[in-house]
Motif scaffolding. Structure first.
Motif, PDB file in Angstrom:
ATOM      1  N   ARG A 156       0.840  -1.209   0.000  1.00 27.52           N
ATOM      2  CA  ARG A 156       0.000   0.000   0.000  1.00 27.52           C
ATOM      3  C   ARG A 156       0.870   1.253   0.000  1.00 27.52           C
ATOM      4  NH1 ARG A 156      -4.796   0.867   3.980  1.00 27.52           N
ATOM      5  NH2 ARG A 156      -5.085   2.535   2.417  1.00 27.52           N
ATOM      6  N   CYS A 157       1.925   1.236   0.812  1.00 27.95           N
ATOM      7  CA  CYS A 157       2.830   2.384   0.872  1.00 27.95           C
ATOM      8  C   CYS A 157       3.511   2.616  -0.480  1.00 27.95           C
ATOM      9  CB  CYS A 157       3.892   2.163   1.942  1.00 27.95           C
ATOM     10  SG  CYS A 157       3.294   2.236   3.644  1.00 27.95           S
ATOM     11  N   ILE A 158       4.002   1.549  -1.080  1.00 29.25           N
ATOM     12  CA  ILE A 158       4.700   1.660  -2.366  1.00 29.25           C
ATOM     13  C   ILE A 158       3.767   2.233  -3.423  1.00 29.25           C
ATOM     14  CG2 ILE A 158       5.760   0.322  -4.233  1.00 29.25           C
ATOM     15  CD1 ILE A 158       6.809  -1.588  -1.945  1.00 29.25           C
ATOM     16  N   ASN A 159       2.535   1.754  -3.442  1.00 33.16           N
ATOM     17  CA  ASN A 159       1.573   2.232  -4.431  1.00 33.16           C
ATOM     18  C   ASN A 159       1.163   3.691  -4.203  1.00 33.16           C
ATOM     19  OD1 ASN A 159       1.263  -0.029  -6.179  1.00 33.16           O
ATOM     20  ND2 ASN A 159       0.084  -1.081  -4.599  1.00 33.16           N
ATOM     21  N   ALA A 160       1.288   4.150  -2.957  1.00 35.34           N
ATOM     22  CA  ALA A 160       0.926   5.533  -2.632  1.00 35.34           C
ATOM     23  C   ALA A 160       2.087   6.511  -2.796  1.00 35.34           C
ATOM     24  CB  ALA A 160       0.402   5.609  -1.195  1.00 35.34           C
ATOM     25  N   ALA A 161       3.296   5.991  -2.955  1.00 35.33           N
ATOM     26  CA  ALA A 161       4.489   6.847  -3.017  1.00 35.33           C
ATOM     27  C   ALA A 161       4.488   7.718  -4.259  1.00 35.33           C
ATOM     28  CB  ALA A 161       5.749   5.979  -2.986  1.00 35.33           C
ATOM     29  N   GLU A 202      14.417   2.260  -7.808  1.00 35.68           N
ATOM     30  CA  GLU A 202      13.461   3.069  -8.561  1.00 35.68           C
ATOM     31  C   GLU A 202      12.052   2.520  -8.319  1.00 35.68           C
ATOM     32  OE1 GLU A 202      14.861   2.840 -12.568  1.00 35.68           O
ATOM     33  OE2 GLU A 202      16.725   3.924 -12.118  1.00 35.68           O
ATOM     34  N   LYS A 203      11.133   3.410  -8.048  1.00 34.80           N
ATOM     35  CA  LYS A 203       9.779   2.978  -7.672  1.00 34.80           C
ATOM     36  C   LYS A 203       9.127   2.111  -8.739  1.00 34.80           C
ATOM     37  CE  LYS A 203       6.435   5.839  -8.044  1.00 34.80           C
ATOM     38  NZ  LYS A 203       5.610   7.057  -7.877  1.00 34.80           N
ATOM     39  N   ASP A 204       9.317   2.433 -10.002  1.00 29.97           N
ATOM     40  CA  ASP A 204       8.678   1.661 -11.071  1.00 29.97           C
ATOM     41  C   ASP A 204       9.144   0.213 -11.075  1.00 29.97           C
ATOM     42  OD1 ASP A 204       7.252   3.865 -11.834  1.00 29.97           O
ATOM     43  OD2 ASP A 204       8.509   4.350 -13.568  1.00 29.97           O
ATOM     44  N   LYS A 205      10.398  -0.015 -10.686  1.00 33.08           N
ATOM     45  CA  LYS A 205      10.916  -1.386 -10.652  1.00 33.08           C
ATOM     46  C   LYS A 205      10.242  -2.194  -9.548  1.00 33.08           C
ATOM     47  CE  LYS A 205      15.489  -0.487 -12.636  1.00 33.08           C
ATOM     48  NZ  LYS A 205      16.955  -0.463 -12.391  1.00 33.08           N
ATOM     49  N   ILE A 206      10.186  -1.644  -8.342  1.00 29.03           N
ATOM     50  CA  ILE A 206       9.593  -2.404  -7.243  1.00 29.03           C
ATOM     51  C   ILE A 206       8.080  -2.545  -7.424  1.00 29.03           C
ATOM     52  CG2 ILE A 206       9.214  -0.490  -5.611  1.00 29.03           C
ATOM     53  CD1 ILE A 206      10.300  -2.411  -3.415  1.00 29.03           C
ATOM     54  N   LYS A 207       7.438  -1.560  -8.049  1.00 26.45           N
ATOM     55  CA  LYS A 207       5.996  -1.662  -8.311  1.00 26.45           C
ATOM     56  C   LYS A 207       5.689  -2.747  -9.338  1.00 26.45           C
ATOM     57  CE  LYS A 207       3.019   1.642  -8.536  1.00 26.45           C
ATOM     58  NZ  LYS A 207       2.280   2.883  -8.894  1.00 26.45           N
ATOM     59  N   SER A 208       6.649  -3.069 -10.191  1.00 23.43           N
ATOM     60  CA  SER A 208       6.426  -4.105 -11.198  1.00 23.43           C
ATOM     61  C   SER A 208       6.401  -5.509 -10.593  1.00 23.43           C
ATOM     62  CB  SER A 208       7.517  -4.040 -12.273  1.00 23.43           C
ATOM     63  OG  SER A 208       8.749  -4.557 -11.791  1.00 23.43           O
ATOM     64  N   GLU A 209       6.866  -5.646  -9.346  1.00 28.88           N
ATOM     65  CA  GLU A 209       6.905  -6.956  -8.688  1.00 28.88           C
ATOM     66  C   GLU A 209       6.105  -6.966  -7.380  1.00 28.88           C
ATOM     67  OE1 GLU A 209       8.207  -9.861  -9.772  1.00 28.88           O
ATOM     68  OE2 GLU A 209       8.742  -8.944 -11.682  1.00 28.88           O
TER      69      GLU A 209
END
Length: 275
Positions: A75-80, A156-163
């Motif tokens: 949830r935190c990652i998606n809200a960042a 990078e946020k896009d990388k961690i959001k991809s997994e």
């Protein structure tokens, strides 16, 4: 303008430790930091405390009931809103220059192909402190042998959001995510003197330290990442089991016990790899 860095914290019923963690982020020498905290259904006044914080750089989220640390982290990652992101456990804390040192290293490597940065761990036990040094790089072959990365990365946020963290795993969700990220994006790069204090001196239990959860997680991680095709499956299983007790030396008798005393010779060979 300085690149915005998001720091995420999942918390549950550890208000005093959370205050220390939050303050350690606020005191960073790097100034452009956004903090996202998800309260995982706490009942100790955590939510009331977070609502009282007068901080324009703080985003607060709440689960009405406990859903687990990985649900909260995701949830935190998606809200960042920062392009770069890192995590902090609520019972740990940063030294002053942690984010600054990661930014310096990131700027050196940002044009190259790599998955993420990671750093040293300063492990604080009740009567002892010791440093687990970060190796210079961690490859996919390295990570399936042992979690050289630790419990946090700078990415990078896009990388961690991809997994994202696997919310279905009973344990070792961080290790599983690091494996998937390195497999997908390439080697990880170590940062020396990165200032992360992993605190196990307090009476609260750290997340996912029960061996039965670790064993179940092992089986899932091996299957979905095809680990047995990369490295000996027994060694990987043993490593994941031992990872829950990573601040203690793995003895030969623990190794033999893990293998249920089926093979003295096999236990000896595996133990030699990790002693």
């Amino acid at each position: 303008m300085l690149e915005k860095v998001s720091v995420y914290i999942a918390t549950h019923n550890r208000i005093e430790l959370l205050k220390r963690a939050l303050n350690s982020v606020r005191k960073q020498t790097y100034s452009n930091i956004e903090i996202i905290i998800c309260d995982d259904g706490s009942r100790d006044g955590t939510w009331e405390y977070l609502k009282s914080c007068n901080d324009s750089n703080l985003i607060i989220l709440r689960n009405s009931e406990p859903l687990g640390a990985c649900v909260s982290r995701n949830r935190c990652i998606n809200a960042a809103t920062g392009r770069l992101i890192t995590g902090l456990d609520d019972d740990d804390y940063f030294y002053l220059k942690r984010i600054e040192r990661f930014i310096e290293k990131y700027n050196l490597y940002k044009e190259k192909n790599f998955s993420f940065l990671y750093g040293d761990l300063i492990i604080n036990e009740q009567n002892n402190k010791f440093i687990r040094k970060a190796p210079k790089t961690v490859t996919f072959k390295d990570i399936v042998k042992k979690n050289h990365v630790g419990n946090q990365v700078f990415i990078e946020k896009d990388k961690i959001k991809s997994e994202l963290f696997d919310e279905s795993l009973p344990a070792m969700q961080d290790y599983d995510l690091w494996i998937r990220l390195i497999k997908k994006y390439g080697n990880a790069i170590g940062v020396q003197n990165s200032g992360y204090i992993l605190d196990i001196s307090h009476p609260h239990e750290r997340i996912s330290k029960k061996s039965e959860r670790l064993i179940r997680a092992c089986e899932v991680i091996i299957g979905k990442n095809k680990i047995n095709k990369v490295f000996n499956e027994d060694v990987f299983l043993l490593n994941l089991y031992a990872y829950g007790f990573e601040t203690h030396k793995l003895t030969f008798f623990k190794t033999l016990n893990y293998l249920k005393h089926k093979s003295f010779y096999r236990a000896f060979k595996i133990w030699k790899l990790y002693r």
